[in-house]
Design a protein around this motif. Structure first.
Motif, mmCIF file in Angstrom:
data_model
loop_
_atom_site.group_PDB
_atom_site.id
_atom_site.type_symbol
_atom_site.label_atom_id
_atom_site.label_comp_id
_atom_site.label_asym_id
_atom_site.label_seq_id
_atom_site.Cartn_x
_atom_site.Cartn_y
_atom_site.Cartn_z
ATOM 1 N N THR A 12 -5.333 -20.331 3.019
ATOM 2 C CA THR A 12 -6.502 -21.185 3.184
ATOM 3 C C THR A 12 -6.188 -22.452 3.973
ATOM 4 N N ILE A 15 -7.728 -22.813 7.348
ATOM 5 C CA ILE A 15 -9.134 -23.191 7.440
ATOM 6 C C ILE A 15 -9.243 -24.699 7.216
ATOM 7 N N ALA A 58 -12.348 -28.452 -1.332
ATOM 8 C CA ALA A 58 -11.492 -27.936 -0.275
ATOM 9 C C ALA A 58 -10.019 -28.186 -0.582
ATOM 10 N N ARG A 61 -8.395 -26.076 -3.189
ATOM 11 C CA ARG A 61 -8.225 -24.665 -2.816
ATOM 12 C C ARG A 61 -7.332 -24.480 -1.596
ATOM 13 N N VAL A 63 -7.104 -26.259 1.387
ATOM 14 C CA VAL A 63 -7.464 -26.742 2.726
ATOM 15 C C VAL A 63 -6.689 -28.027 2.994
ATOM 16 N N SER A 281 -14.407 -24.856 9.061
ATOM 17 C CA SER A 281 -15.638 -24.544 8.338
ATOM 18 C C SER A 281 -16.535 -25.770 8.411
ATOM 19 N N LEU A 293 -14.019 -19.602 2.641
ATOM 20 C CA LEU A 293 -12.605 -19.444 2.327
ATOM 21 C C LEU A 293 -12.234 -17.998 2.028
ATOM 22 N N THR A 296 -10.151 -15.403 4.354
ATOM 23 C CA THR A 296 -8.715 -15.098 4.337
ATOM 24 C C THR A 296 -8.418 -13.787 3.609
#
Length: 328
Positions: A12, A15, A58, A61, A63, A281, A293, A296
């Motif tokens: 992730t 992204i 984000a 997770r 990012v 994103s 997400l 991926t």
């Protein structure tokens, strides 16, 4: 902070989160009314809180790249305040852009939403404004929306200013737009100051509908530049929404076959580009970001990619359509 091309921390981290659609009340994404309240409810406080929620979600997770700009309303302000309230977060790359001045005065409908100028005087003003909001957390500073005729590619005074910024540890880059992105990218690769390449990052529009910059982006990656993909969902045209246009039937079919959403498939296609270091994103809700997400986890076969390649439009058609999208 990314010091070379490759992000870290897992899938992730490829992204990134862009703040174009939440730093101001209006943007040109289709289906926007599905995700945000009417204009009266898009107050500074409401979008500030929404931006914080997206950034929290984000970061939790994986990012690790956030993109904003001087012209994204209060995007830099929201991000700077969130960074100051969130602890160290030293593994987060913070990118911003200069070259457009926001002029919509926090309105969805305005005569002009932003005014473009790539002169050295605008750079001097905007780097000071960015520094006031982001401080020393600025990692990447990009010239916003460069086209082949931009003075940002030819102005030696500006180049010297940008080289001084780079000498202080900020990676200097540019973003591109328009049907001649490839020409702008290749021109940027040739710009140097005192024998050193000036532009170290390139952020360009690539999506299933607009693929024309791909060869030049591959060249940039091969030359050691960080390549960031923007508008991977074509301003909402490659995502399903209640009020926006239905995505291309081939995309819908492949999404069904892979048990994924259209947006996840479109982002997965961008992530499959070997030259793409970060894919942005532009989510405005945490549910959207969660769906993005999941790109991926989407497996696209060679057959899927071949079928998706048929969605591409001519650059002129794509950019003409984009220029007609309403602010909402």
């Amino acid at each position: 902070m990314i010091t070379e091309r490759e992000p870290s921390h897992g899938p992730t981290s490829r992204i990134g989160l862009g703040l174009a659609a939440v730093g101001r009340p209006g943007y040109i994404t289709t289906g926007r009314a599905d995700d945000l309240p009417p204009e009266a409810g898009r107050t500074v406080a409401a979008l500030r809180q929404r931006t914080y929620e997206l950034l929290d979600f984000a970061y939790a997770r994986g990012v690790r790249y956030v993109d904003t700009a001087r012209s994204y309303g209060r995007g830099e302000e929201f991000l700077g305040d969130w960074l100051r309230g969130g602890g160290e977060l030293q593994d987060l790359t913070v990118a911003s852009k200069w070259g457009y001045t926001y002029t919509a005065d926090w309105r969805v409908h305005a005569e002009a939403h932003e005014v473009k100028d790539h002169g050295a005087a605008t750079y001097d003003r905007q780097i000071a404004e960015t520094r006031a909001l982001l401080g020393d957390r600025l990692d990447v500073y990009q010239v916003h929306s460069v086209t082949p005729d931009s003075t940002a590619l030819t102005d030696p005074v500006l180049h010297r200013r940008l080289a001084e910024l780079a000498a202080g540890g900020v990676r200097v880059g540019l973003t591109t737009s328009g049907p001649r992105q490839a020409d702008a990218i290749r021109a940027a690769l040739e710009v140097s100051v005192d024998g050193e390449p000036l532009f170290r990052t390139v952020q360009s529009t690539w999506n299933l509908l607009e693929t024309s910059a791909e060869p030049a982006l591959a060249e940039a990656h091969a030359a050691g530049r960080t390549v960031v993909v923007k508008e991977a969902l074509a301003n909402g045209r490659l995502a399903q929404s209640l009020t926006g246009p239905r995505p291309h039937p081939e995309l819908v079919a492949i999404a069904a076959a892979t048990y994924a959403s259209c947006d996840a498939v479109a982002l997965a296609a961008a992530l499959r580009r070997p030259w793409a270091d970060v894919v942005l994103s532009g989510a405005v809700t945490t549910a959207q970001l969660a769906a993005n997400l999941r790109a991926t986890e989407v497996h696209l076969s060679t057959e899927h990619l071949t079928r998706l390649a048929t969605l591409a439009e001519t650059p002129d058609d794509y950019w003409t359509h984009r220029s007609q999208l309403p602010w909402s």
